[in-house]
Motif scaffolding. Structure first.
Motif, PDB file in Angstrom:
ATOM      1  N   SER A 150       1.336   2.425  -5.726  1.00  0.00           N
ATOM      2  CA  SER A 150       2.267   2.250  -4.606  1.00  0.00           C
ATOM      3  C   SER A 150       3.689   2.013  -5.107  1.00  0.00           C
ATOM      4  O   SER A 150       4.661   2.468  -4.489  1.00  0.00           O
ATOM      5  CB  SER A 150       1.814   1.086  -3.728  1.00  0.00           C
ATOM      6  N   TYR A 153       4.976   5.447  -6.161  1.00  0.00           N
ATOM      7  CA  TYR A 153       5.290   6.279  -4.991  1.00  0.00           C
ATOM      8  C   TYR A 153       6.468   5.718  -4.205  1.00  0.00           C
ATOM      9  O   TYR A 153       7.284   6.472  -3.667  1.00  0.00           O
ATOM     10  CB  TYR A 153       4.059   6.373  -4.090  1.00  0.00           C
ATOM     11  N   ILE A 160       6.109   3.297   1.409  1.00  0.00           N
ATOM     12  CA  ILE A 160       4.867   2.786   0.838  1.00  0.00           C
ATOM     13  C   ILE A 160       3.724   2.896   1.838  1.00  0.00           C
ATOM     14  O   ILE A 160       2.559   3.028   1.447  1.00  0.00           O
ATOM     15  CB  ILE A 160       5.069   1.329   0.363  1.00  0.00           C
ATOM     16  N   PHE A 163       1.566   5.868   1.230  1.00  0.00           N
ATOM     17  CA  PHE A 163       0.611   5.677   0.131  1.00  0.00           C
ATOM     18  C   PHE A 163      -0.583   4.860   0.611  1.00  0.00           C
ATOM     19  O   PHE A 163      -1.737   5.176   0.285  1.00  0.00           O
ATOM     20  CB  PHE A 163       1.302   4.974  -1.040  1.00  0.00           C
ATOM     21  N   ALA A 164      -0.320   3.828   1.401  1.00  0.00           N
ATOM     22  CA  ALA A 164      -1.418   3.014   1.927  1.00  0.00           C
ATOM     23  C   ALA A 164      -2.322   3.834   2.848  1.00  0.00           C
ATOM     24  O   ALA A 164      -3.548   3.676   2.841  1.00  0.00           O
ATOM     25  CB  ALA A 164      -0.855   1.802   2.672  1.00  0.00           C
TER      26      ALA A 164
END
Length: 255
Positions: A150, A153, A160, A163-164
């Motif tokens: 994270s 990215y 973020i 990404f999560a």
């Protein structure tokens, strides 16, 4: 003659029941053993603090678990450095979720596959505690790997929550599915079965996540982080519940 001997043996055993162990006598014997152990030369009482118990479990975790986790960090770093020319790095990163989740149950898959869990449950240390501690260690390492991804990215793209949504959420979903699958079908869940399960989850979830991602970017971008957090909390609770149920079944033998 053999049956007559068995009947006679049963009659004798029935006339001489096993002596009942008195609790006071058990406590007295344990205290006496501790007192004699303290007087033995070179003896030091074991430190049963949680931190040291966790440290003792690290050598028993398979080496390739750490290798896969390190390889995942390197993979995230290469994506951050634009080594792979891809317009959608999230699609490549999303492959790490089910793989990292599979590491949580590698020891259980080995125990169940080799039919060794009953012998392990009869050992000195509680199998529930050992399994829970090893899952905590591997899970903490997985979280560290995801945190590194994270960070990479976030520095590259800035969002973020994406990404999560594409990596952390599939990790939690795969973890909960693996654990419940082991709980319900312990004797049939080998490594290959769970790997196929992870592939199916990726094939099913990726189009759904891409659709949700596109809708959020179009209609409700401000609500996207909140939706992602709620999904992470929900599947995180599902994973914890599945782990508790699975570890609890190791004691009772119902798995």
């Amino acid at each position: 003659m053999k049956r007559t001997g068995e009947k006679e043996l049963r009659r004798i055993l029935a006339q001489n029941p096993l002596p009942e162990a008195k609790r006071e006598e058990i406590v007295r014997l344990k205290q006496e053993i501790r007192m004699r152990a303290d007087t033995m030369p070179g003896y030091s009482p074991p430190d049963n603090s949680l931190f040291l118990m966790l440290l003792r479990q690290i050598p028993y975790i398979t080496a390739w678990v750490w290798t896969v986790q390190m390889g995942t960090v390197i993979f995230f770093a290469l994506l951050y450095r634009d080594v792979f020319e891809s317009r959608e790095p999230l699609l490549l990163m999303s492959l790490a979720g089910p793989v990292l989740a599979l590491l949580l149950v590698v020891d259980l898959v080995r125990s169940f596959g080799c039919n060794m869990w009953e012998m392990e449950a009869a050992c000195r240390h509680d199998l529930r505690q050992l399994t829970a501690m090893r899952m905590c260690i591997v899970g903490a390492a997985d979280v560290a790997v995801l945190a590194a991804g994270s960070a990479f990215y976030g520095r590259k793209e800035g969002n973020i929550w994406e990404f999560a949504l594409f990596v952390v959420l599939p990790f939690l979903m795969s973890s909960s599915v693996y654990l419940w699958e082991l709980k319900l079908f312990p004797n049939k869940c080998g490594g290959y079965v769970l790997a196929v399960t992870g592939i199916v989850l990726m094939l099913v979830c990726m189009p759904v996540l891409r659709m949700i991602h596109g809708r959020m970017l179009t209609f409700c971008l401000n609500l996207a982080p909140r939706f992602t957090v709620l999904a992470l909390v929900f599947f995180g609770i599902m994973t914890i519940c599945a782990a508790v149920r699975l570890c609890g079944g190791l004691k009772s033998g119902k798995r």
